[in-house]
Design a protein around this motif. Structure first.
Motif: not given
Length: 76
Positions: A34-43
């Motif tokens: 499982q991953v999510t989008t971070d504040v920079s738009g990266n996973l």
């Protein structure tokens, strides 16, 4: 075996949850990572801390959009 597949061919992520219009959570269809989008738009790997942040953002996002969908009548 599934982790080996991902280590050779890479993960095949699919959206598992839409947090906001810009932030989503993803899960690998093969190994379940499982991953999510971070504040920079990266996973980024979905840690318990990021999961809690996403829950808070989702709550704020839903409240804000609920208030915009039901505008109050103004008295003249």
């Amino acid at each position: 075996m599934k982790k080996l597949f991902c280590s050779i061919f890479g993960h095949h992520f699919s959206v598992s949850k839409k947090v906001t219009s810009h932030i989503k959570e993803y899960s690998c269809l093969h190994c379940g990572k499982q991953v999510t989008t971070d504040v920079s738009g990266n996973l980024s790997t979905l840690t318990p801390e990021l999961r809690e942040i996403n829950r808070t953002l989702e709550h704020i996002y839903q409240k804000r959009h609920a208030s915009h969908s039901h505008p109050q009548h103004q008295v003249a």
